[in-house]
Design a protein around this motif. Sequence first.
Motif, PDB file in Angstrom:
ATOM      1  N   SER A   1       0.822  -1.206   0.000  1.00 58.50           N
ATOM      2  CA  SER A   1       0.000   0.000   0.000  1.00 58.50           C
ATOM      3  C   SER A   1       0.859   1.260   0.000  1.00 58.50           C
ATOM      4  O   SER A   1       0.448   2.294  -0.505  1.00 58.50           O
ATOM      5  CB  SER A   1      -0.941   0.009   1.203  1.00 58.50           C
ATOM      6  N   ALA A   2       2.091   1.174   0.536  1.00 55.20           N
ATOM      7  CA  ALA A   2       2.966   2.350   0.573  1.00 55.20           C
ATOM      8  C   ALA A   2       3.562   2.635  -0.797  1.00 55.20           C
ATOM      9  O   ALA A   2       3.929   3.760  -1.095  1.00 55.20           O
ATOM     10  CB  ALA A   2       4.074   2.144   1.588  1.00 55.20           C
ATOM     11  N   ALA A   3       3.661   1.617  -1.661  1.00 56.92           N
ATOM     12  CA  ALA A   3       4.257   1.808  -2.974  1.00 56.92           C
ATOM     13  C   ALA A   3       3.349   2.625  -3.890  1.00 56.92           C
ATOM     14  O   ALA A   3       3.817   3.384  -4.714  1.00 56.92           O
ATOM     15  CB  ALA A   3       4.555   0.460  -3.606  1.00 56.92           C
ATOM     16  N   THR A   4       2.052   2.460  -3.778  1.00 56.17           N
ATOM     17  CA  THR A   4       1.114   3.173  -4.642  1.00 56.17           C
ATOM     18  C   THR A   4       0.062   3.887  -3.792  1.00 56.17           C
ATOM     19  O   THR A   4      -1.027   3.369  -3.584  1.00 56.17           O
ATOM     20  CB  THR A   4       0.417   2.199  -5.609  1.00 56.17           C
ATOM     21  N   PRO A   5       0.397   5.066  -3.297  1.00 50.30           N
ATOM     22  CA  PRO A   5      -0.578   5.769  -2.470  1.00 50.30           C
ATOM     23  C   PRO A   5      -1.696   6.366  -3.330  1.00 50.30           C
ATOM     24  O   PRO A   5      -1.518   6.626  -4.511  1.00 50.30           O
ATOM     25  CB  PRO A   5       0.257   6.874  -1.815  1.00 50.30           C
ATOM     26  N   GLY A   6      -2.834   6.561  -2.724  1.00 53.97           N
ATOM     27  CA  GLY A   6      -3.949   7.220  -3.409  1.00 53.97           C
ATOM     28  C   GLY A   6      -4.751   6.289  -4.291  1.00 53.97           C
ATOM     29  O   GLY A   6      -4.624   5.073  -4.252  1.00 53.97           O
ATOM     30  N   ARG A   7      -5.584   6.919  -5.092  1.00 54.58           N
ATOM     31  CA  ARG A   7      -6.487   6.201  -5.975  1.00 54.58           C
ATOM     32  C   ARG A   7      -5.720   5.620  -7.167  1.00 54.58           C
ATOM     33  O   ARG A   7      -4.774   6.222  -7.645  1.00 54.58           O
ATOM     34  CB  ARG A   7      -7.530   7.191  -6.498  1.00 54.58           C
ATOM     35  N   PRO A   8      -6.135   4.459  -7.677  1.00 57.61           N
ATOM     36  CA  PRO A   8      -5.451   3.897  -8.848  1.00 57.61           C
ATOM     37  C   PRO A   8      -5.694   4.759 -10.089  1.00 57.61           C
ATOM     38  O   PRO A   8      -6.661   5.507 -10.158  1.00 57.61           O
ATOM     39  CB  PRO A   8      -6.085   2.513  -9.016  1.00 57.61           C
ATOM     40  N   GLU A   9      -4.799   4.640 -11.052  1.00 54.10           N
ATOM     41  CA  GLU A   9      -4.890   5.397 -12.303  1.00 54.10           C
ATOM     42  C   GLU A   9      -6.201   5.074 -13.023  1.00 54.10           C
ATOM     43  O   GLU A   9      -6.635   3.925 -13.072  1.00 54.10           O
ATOM     44  CB  GLU A   9      -3.707   5.039 -13.199  1.00 54.10           C
ATOM     45  N   PHE A  10      -6.827   6.100 -13.588  1.00 52.89           N
ATOM     46  CA  PHE A  10      -8.086   5.936 -14.310  1.00 52.89           C
ATOM     47  C   PHE A  10      -7.852   5.159 -15.597  1.00 52.89           C
ATOM     48  O   PHE A  10      -6.938   5.449 -16.352  1.00 52.89           O
ATOM     49  CB  PHE A  10      -8.693   7.315 -14.623  1.00 52.89           C
TER      50      PHE A  10
END
Length: 196
Positions: free
Chosen positions: A56-65
Amino acid sequence: MREQTPPAALTVIAAALKISANTLRKHFGAELAVAGSQAAAQLDLAGAHQPAAPASAATPGRPEFEPSYRQREDVKLAKADNWSDDRIARFIGVSRTTLLKHFALELEWGVDQLRMQVLRDVKAAAGKGNRAAAEMMLNLPGMIGGTSVLPVPEQESETPEVSDVPAHKVGIGKKEQARRDAQTAHQGTAWDRIVN
């Protein structure tokens, strides 16, 4: 007694396989026991003391649209109907910036793509004998003169041809009448100049 794989090596192996150390022990316990310390000695344990970063720390925030096929088609249709970019973005449920980033081709070329799709469908229908489609093809701006269907020239003789007589009066079937009509369908149209 069997030698056990060191805990630091388990952590490295589990991180490489993207599973927990407990899952590694549970499913690969026999292999780990056989390998023993020989396998641990061959592993590069330089990073064994550094805990792996959580996913979860590698990709913070919402996933790419990721736009769907349906959304792309909706953007093309909306642009063809002269919707503004803001209105299209609201309809799709994204910001205007996201719309411009992910739907740039549809916004720029979507209307032309839809028009070409319609032209292909009209051409296919005209090729199958659809008179309205043939007339549409002839009325395209780039066609020869862009003329519409010409009026039927006056007949020299007053006697009607066999194809002009209704099928129920001649005693022929619908298919035969359609075949006869197809042979003279181009007469009196702009196609007459091309065919003859």
